[in-house]
Design an enzyme around this catalytic site. Structure first.
Site, PDB file in Angstrom:
ATOM      1  CG  HIS A 144      -1.929  -0.994   1.071  1.00 35.83           C
ATOM      2  ND1 HIS A 144      -2.586  -1.511   2.162  1.00 35.83           N
ATOM      3  CD2 HIS A 144      -2.869  -1.533   0.328  1.00 35.83           C
ATOM      4  CE1 HIS A 144      -3.437  -2.443   1.838  1.00 35.83           C
ATOM      5  NE2 HIS A 144      -3.659  -2.407   0.314  1.00 35.83           N
ATOM      6  NE  ARG A 146      -3.688   4.831   2.897  1.00 36.01           N
ATOM      7  CZ  ARG A 146      -4.771   4.964   2.932  1.00 36.01           C
ATOM      8  NH1 ARG A 146      -5.573   6.106   2.238  1.00 36.01           N
ATOM      9  NH2 ARG A 146      -5.945   3.994   3.276  1.00 36.01           N
ATOM     10  CD  GLU A 147      -0.385   0.385   4.302  1.00 33.51           C
ATOM     11  OE1 GLU A 147       0.112  -0.539   4.203  1.00 33.51           O
ATOM     12  OE2 GLU A 147      -1.667   0.441   4.445  1.00 33.51           O
ATOM     13  NE  ARG A 202      -6.454   0.205   0.538  1.00 31.60           N
ATOM     14  CZ  ARG A 202      -6.220  -0.358   1.482  1.00 31.60           C
ATOM     15  NH1 ARG A 202      -5.588   0.146   2.587  1.00 31.60           N
ATOM     16  NH2 ARG A 202      -6.576  -1.700   1.679  1.00 31.60           N
ATOM     17  NE  ARG A 220      -9.152  -5.953   1.026  1.00 32.53           N
ATOM     18  CZ  ARG A 220      -8.251  -5.530   1.796  1.00 32.53           C
ATOM     19  NH1 ARG A 220      -6.883  -5.673   1.820  1.00 32.53           N
ATOM     20  NH2 ARG A 220      -8.654  -4.723   2.996  1.00 32.53           N
ATOM     21  CG  HIS A 272       0.010  -4.020   5.387  1.00 28.20           C
ATOM     22  ND1 HIS A 272      -0.753  -3.694   4.241  1.00 28.20           N
ATOM     23  CD2 HIS A 272       0.012  -5.592   5.163  1.00 28.20           C
ATOM     24  CE1 HIS A 272      -0.849  -4.724   3.339  1.00 28.20           C
ATOM     25  NE2 HIS A 272      -0.298  -5.804   4.039  1.00 28.20           N
ATOM     26  CD  GLU A 347      -2.161  -3.155   8.982  1.00 28.46           C
ATOM     27  OE1 GLU A 347      -1.531  -1.958   9.010  1.00 28.46           O
ATOM     28  OE2 GLU A 347      -2.961  -3.881   8.264  1.00 28.46           O
TER      29      GLU A 347
END
Length: 387
Positions: A144, A146-147, A202, A220, A272, A347
């Protein structure tokens, strides 16, 4: 009505959620929350997100202008060009341990570039005899865009393995026991876009069937229970699963590589941010897999070691039960199709105070504690795969 953007993807009664509110809607949204019919308590964590983003940009440009081109700062966020140059630097600095790894090209024709760490020594079984096959791990960040803390953490970990090999007995042993495939930035196009256009982007950057709606959620888009619960068929959604499974070229190429190494890779981790959770399959259902206890015990080993470093607290459990339902995810595919038993989604920091805009002064602490967690997890896995 308020044009708000939800940073939280999981919604539970009596649990906080994080939302980004545009300046023109702040007053009206606050009024809505305090209506007698709502009475929703709220706290403002960041009063001006735009100012925070601009400050990060200015600090990066200042650091780049003052630093030596070969002086890579592990306490800073870096562009894709700087990260790829760092990989080249690791190959040149540690030629006996590192080989470059290009998985393929992205939608916008950028290299999906990582590296392999291998001591080229044979692994040793628990009984002291030599193993016939050396096992491997795959760790990636930045799926992702923006992470940013996930690529920064992956880079810190890669350097820790290399710089401490031959000096730290535990690290030396684990580098001899496993090969490491490390991909700092998975979603290269999206990551570049966060530096040039939209810091909070994202998805990937592929074209969709809807004009002005770009990209799919790369977590996904995997061909395992694709586009069921926890995903969206709307190309404009941040959770868009893609036009079909593996529609995103980045996902298809990484999956192909991992499948080609399925006899050796025993640990997959998709890093993440944010929420501080160490999670195992399944994401597509709240049912637990048959090997859940084996996997979750690994999570417990990791977070106990992680917490011991800076007292950072992590949750653990299955993805669906810990954070939310997410079908077509990396961890589910890695376990369900590639048969990688120790498959996780992690995460990283924090729990919402800064969210995707984690300050740079938290990069090193995040790297230190995550590295400790990984070492503990590898020691746990070692006993299982080299029994």
């Amino acid at each position: 009505m308020y044009d708000i953007n939800f940073w939280s993807e999981h919604f539970s009664i009596h649990e906080p959620i994080d939302v980004r509110v545009p300046p023109q809607a702040i007053d009206s949204f606050a009024d809505f929350l305090t209506l007698d019919s709502a009475k929703i308590e709220y706290v403002v964590h960041m009063a001006d997100i735009g100012a925070i983003i601009e400050r990060q940009r200015v600090l990066h440009n200042l650091h780049r202008s003052l630093s030596n081109t070969n002086d890579f700062a592990y306490n800073k966020y870096h562009t894709i060009e700087e990260i790829h140059a760092w990989i080249d630097q690791m190959v040149a600095t540690y030629p006996e341990l590192v080989t470059p790894l290009t998985i393929g090209k992205s939608y916008e024709n950028r290299n999906i570039k990582g590296f392999k760490i291998s001591s080229k020594k044979m692994a040793t079984k628990i009984d002291g005899t030599k193993a016939t096959t050396k096992k491997a791990v795959w760790w990636d960040g930045g799926i992702h865009a923006r992470e940013w803390i996930s690529p920064a953490t992956i880079i810190y970990i890669g350097y820790a393995l290399l710089s401490k090999y031959g000096q730290n007995p535990t690290i030396t042993h684990l580098v001899d026991q496993f090969d490491y495939y490390i991909l700092p930035v998975f979603n290269v196009d999206g990551y570049v876009y966060t530096w040039t256009e939209d810091r909070l982007w994202r998805k990937t950057r592929s074209k969709t069937s809807v004009p002005f709606c770009y990209g799919a959620d790369p977590n996904r888009n995997w061909d395992y229970h694709w586009c069921e619960r926890g995903a969206s068929s709307d190309p404009c959604s941040d959770l868009f699963c893609g036009e079909k499974a593996f529609s995103e070229i980045e996902i298809a190429q990484v999956a192909k590589f991992i499948a080609s190494q399925r006899d050796t890779i025993v640990n997959y981790i998709n890093f993440h941010a944010y929420s501080q959770m160490w999670m195992s399959p399944w994401g597509y259902t709240t049912m637990r897999p048959a090997q859940f206890k084996l996997q979750d015990d690994g999570s417990i080993q990791a977070i106990n070691a992680l917490t011991a470093v800076h007292s950072t607290k992590y949750l653990h459990g299955t993805i669906a039960q810990t954070i939310y339902l997410s079908s077509g995810s990396t961890a589910d595919w890695a376990y369900g199709i590639a048969n990688i038993t120790f498959s996780y989604g992690v995460e990283l920091r924090d729990t919402g105070e800064y969210g995707f805009l984690l300050p740079e002064d938290q990069i090193i602490p995040t790297g230190e504690e995550t590295f400790a967690g990984l070492l503990a997890l590898l020691q746990y896995i070692e006993k299982y795969v080299y029994a």
